[in-house]
Design a protein around this motif. Structure first.
Motif, mmCIF file in Angstrom:
data_model
loop_
_atom_site.group_PDB
_atom_site.id
_atom_site.type_symbol
_atom_site.label_atom_id
_atom_site.label_comp_id
_atom_site.label_asym_id
_atom_site.label_seq_id
_atom_site.Cartn_x
_atom_site.Cartn_y
_atom_site.Cartn_z
ATOM 1 N N ALA A 129 -32.388 75.436 -48.661
ATOM 2 C CA ALA A 129 -32.920 76.405 -47.691
ATOM 3 C C ALA A 129 -31.839 77.070 -46.834
ATOM 4 O O ALA A 129 -31.891 78.289 -46.650
ATOM 5 N N PRO A 130 -30.868 76.342 -46.290
ATOM 6 C CA PRO A 130 -29.860 77.041 -45.483
ATOM 7 C C PRO A 130 -29.082 78.110 -46.264
ATOM 8 O O PRO A 130 -28.755 79.166 -45.709
ATOM 9 N N ALA A 131 -28.845 77.888 -47.541
ATOM 10 C CA ALA A 131 -28.168 78.904 -48.356
ATOM 11 C C ALA A 131 -29.103 80.075 -48.631
ATOM 12 O O ALA A 131 -28.673 81.235 -48.628
ATOM 13 N N ARG A 132 -30.370 79.793 -48.864
ATOM 14 C CA ARG A 132 -31.348 80.869 -49.062
ATOM 15 C C ARG A 132 -31.457 81.715 -47.796
ATOM 16 O O ARG A 132 -31.530 82.936 -47.858
ATOM 17 N N LEU A 133 -31.477 81.050 -46.637
ATOM 18 C CA LEU A 133 -31.543 81.796 -45.376
ATOM 19 C C LEU A 133 -30.277 82.630 -45.177
ATOM 20 O O LEU A 133 -30.335 83.744 -44.660
ATOM 21 N N GLY A 134 -29.158 82.093 -45.607
ATOM 22 C CA GLY A 134 -27.923 82.869 -45.551
ATOM 23 C C GLY A 134 -28.014 84.109 -46.412
ATOM 24 O O GLY A 134 -27.568 85.195 -46.014
ATOM 25 N N GLN A 135 -28.591 83.962 -47.588
ATOM 26 C CA GLN A 135 -28.786 85.132 -48.442
ATOM 27 C C GLN A 135 -29.651 86.172 -47.733
ATOM 28 O O GLN A 135 -29.356 87.361 -47.782
ATOM 29 N N ALA A 136 -30.705 85.702 -47.090
ATOM 30 C CA ALA A 136 -31.573 86.627 -46.357
ATOM 31 C C ALA A 136 -30.791 87.325 -45.246
ATOM 32 O O ALA A 136 -30.902 88.539 -45.062
ATOM 33 N N LEU A 137 -29.982 86.565 -44.527
ATOM 34 C CA LEU A 137 -29.145 87.156 -43.475
ATOM 35 C C LEU A 137 -28.235 88.222 -44.057
ATOM 36 O O LEU A 137 -28.068 89.288 -43.460
ATOM 37 N N SER A 138 -27.679 87.952 -45.232
ATOM 38 C CA SER A 138 -26.766 88.917 -45.847
ATOM 39 C C SER A 138 -27.466 90.231 -46.182
ATOM 40 O O SER A 138 -26.822 91.269 -46.282
ATOM 41 N N HIS A 139 -28.753 90.190 -46.343
ATOM 42 C CA HIS A 139 -29.511 91.426 -46.567
ATOM 43 C C HIS A 139 -29.885 92.078 -45.237
ATOM 44 O O HIS A 139 -29.806 93.306 -45.109
ATOM 45 N N ALA A 140 -30.262 91.268 -44.266
ATOM 46 C CA ALA A 140 -30.664 91.820 -42.968
ATOM 47 C C ALA A 140 -29.522 92.567 -42.290
ATOM 48 O O ALA A 140 -29.739 93.613 -41.681
ATOM 49 N N LEU B 163 -36.812 85.350 -39.764
ATOM 50 C CA LEU B 163 -37.825 86.358 -40.079
ATOM 51 C C LEU B 163 -38.080 87.231 -38.852
ATOM 52 O O LEU B 163 -38.162 88.459 -38.957
ATOM 53 N N GLY B 164 -38.172 86.606 -37.678
ATOM 54 C CA GLY B 164 -38.342 87.366 -36.440
ATOM 55 C C GLY B 164 -37.173 88.301 -36.194
ATOM 56 O O GLY B 164 -37.354 89.454 -35.790
ATOM 57 N N LEU B 165 -35.953 87.817 -36.439
ATOM 58 C CA LEU B 165 -34.772 88.666 -36.298
ATOM 59 C C LEU B 165 -34.837 89.845 -37.273
ATOM 60 O O LEU B 165 -34.534 90.986 -36.905
ATOM 61 N N THR B 166 -35.251 89.576 -38.492
ATOM 62 C CA THR B 166 -35.371 90.628 -39.494
ATOM 63 C C THR B 166 -36.367 91.688 -39.043
ATOM 64 O O THR B 166 -36.083 92.890 -39.119
ATOM 65 N N TYR B 167 -37.511 91.258 -38.550
ATOM 66 C CA TYR B 167 -38.505 92.208 -38.040
ATOM 67 C C TYR B 167 -37.942 92.994 -36.852
ATOM 68 O O TYR B 167 -38.133 94.202 -36.748
ATOM 69 N N PHE B 168 -37.267 92.296 -35.959
ATOM 70 C CA PHE B 168 -36.671 92.933 -34.779
ATOM 71 C C PHE B 168 -35.680 94.020 -35.201
ATOM 72 O O PHE B 168 -35.737 95.152 -34.713
ATOM 73 N N LEU B 169 -34.781 93.690 -36.114
ATOM 74 C CA LEU B 169 -33.781 94.649 -36.574
ATOM 75 C C LEU B 169 -34.419 95.836 -37.300
ATOM 76 O O LEU B 169 -33.892 96.949 -37.263
ATOM 77 N N ALA B 170 -35.550 95.585 -37.940
ATOM 78 C CA ALA B 170 -36.260 96.643 -38.668
ATOM 79 C C ALA B 170 -37.133 97.489 -37.746
ATOM 80 O O ALA B 170 -37.780 98.434 -38.209
ATOM 81 N N GLY B 171 -37.152 97.148 -36.457
ATOM 82 C CA GLY B 171 -37.965 97.904 -35.507
ATOM 83 C C GLY B 171 -39.437 97.532 -35.545
ATOM 84 O O GLY B 171 -40.283 98.279 -35.057
ATOM 85 N N ARG B 172 -39.731 96.383 -36.090
ATOM 86 C CA ARG B 172 -41.113 95.906 -36.201
ATOM 87 C C ARG B 172 -41.367 94.893 -35.086
ATOM 88 O O ARG B 172 -41.584 93.709 -35.318
ATOM 89 N N ASP B 173 -41.355 95.400 -33.856
ATOM 90 C CA ASP B 173 -41.377 94.538 -32.681
ATOM 91 C C ASP B 173 -42.620 93.657 -32.576
ATOM 92 O O ASP B 173 -42.520 92.489 -32.205
ATOM 93 N N GLU B 174 -43.782 94.195 -32.858
ATOM 94 C CA GLU B 174 -45.006 93.402 -32.725
ATOM 95 C C GLU B 174 -45.003 92.228 -33.710
ATOM 96 O O GLU B 174 -45.356 91.106 -33.352
#
Length: 121
Positions: A41-52, A82-93
């Motif tokens: 999971a930590p490596a998968r989350l890192g992959q997600a971060l690399s996309h965000a 996931l919350g950070l990803t939404y935040f960065l994408a402007g999906r505040d709610e």
């Protein structure tokens, strides 16, 4: 074989690479870790971060939801990312909805969630 501390160090290097704009290098490291520890999971989350960090929010969201939260629905690190990803994408709610429950804890993920919630207000 890599020890737990070796894996942790590799993930730290990959995460730092993401923050410095060396996304391709970071992704290579995450892939290497996953070759040794499939589904880690930590490596998968890192992959997600690399996309965000390069505005590939849909892929970051997919990895978090399908490859981490599908296996561990209560993973607060995944929810914070996931919350950070939404935040960065402007999906505040959507960010608020994901981050509020995480922010109630006393973990590093809770600290991140509280900081992000402050930024949304």
């Amino acid at each position: 074989m890599f020890s737990d501390s070796d894996i942790s160090l590799l993930l730290d290097v990959a995460n730092a690479a993401c923050h410095k704009g060396h996304v391709a290098d970071a992704r290579s490291i995450y892939e290497g870790v996953l070759a040794v520890r499939p589904g880690f999971a930590p490596a998968r989350l890192g992959q997600a971060l690399s996309h965000a960090v390069v505005n590939e929010f849909a892929e970051a969201e997919r990895i978090i939801n399908e490859e981490v939260l599908a296996e561990a629905p209560e993973d607060t690190d995944a929810k914070a990312l996931l919350g950070l990803t939404y935040f960065l994408a402007g999906r505040d709610e959507e960010a608020r909805d994901v981050l509020r429950p995480v922010a109630e804890g006393d973990t590093p993920a809770a600290y991140v969630a509280r900081g992000l919630l402050e930024g949304i207000r």
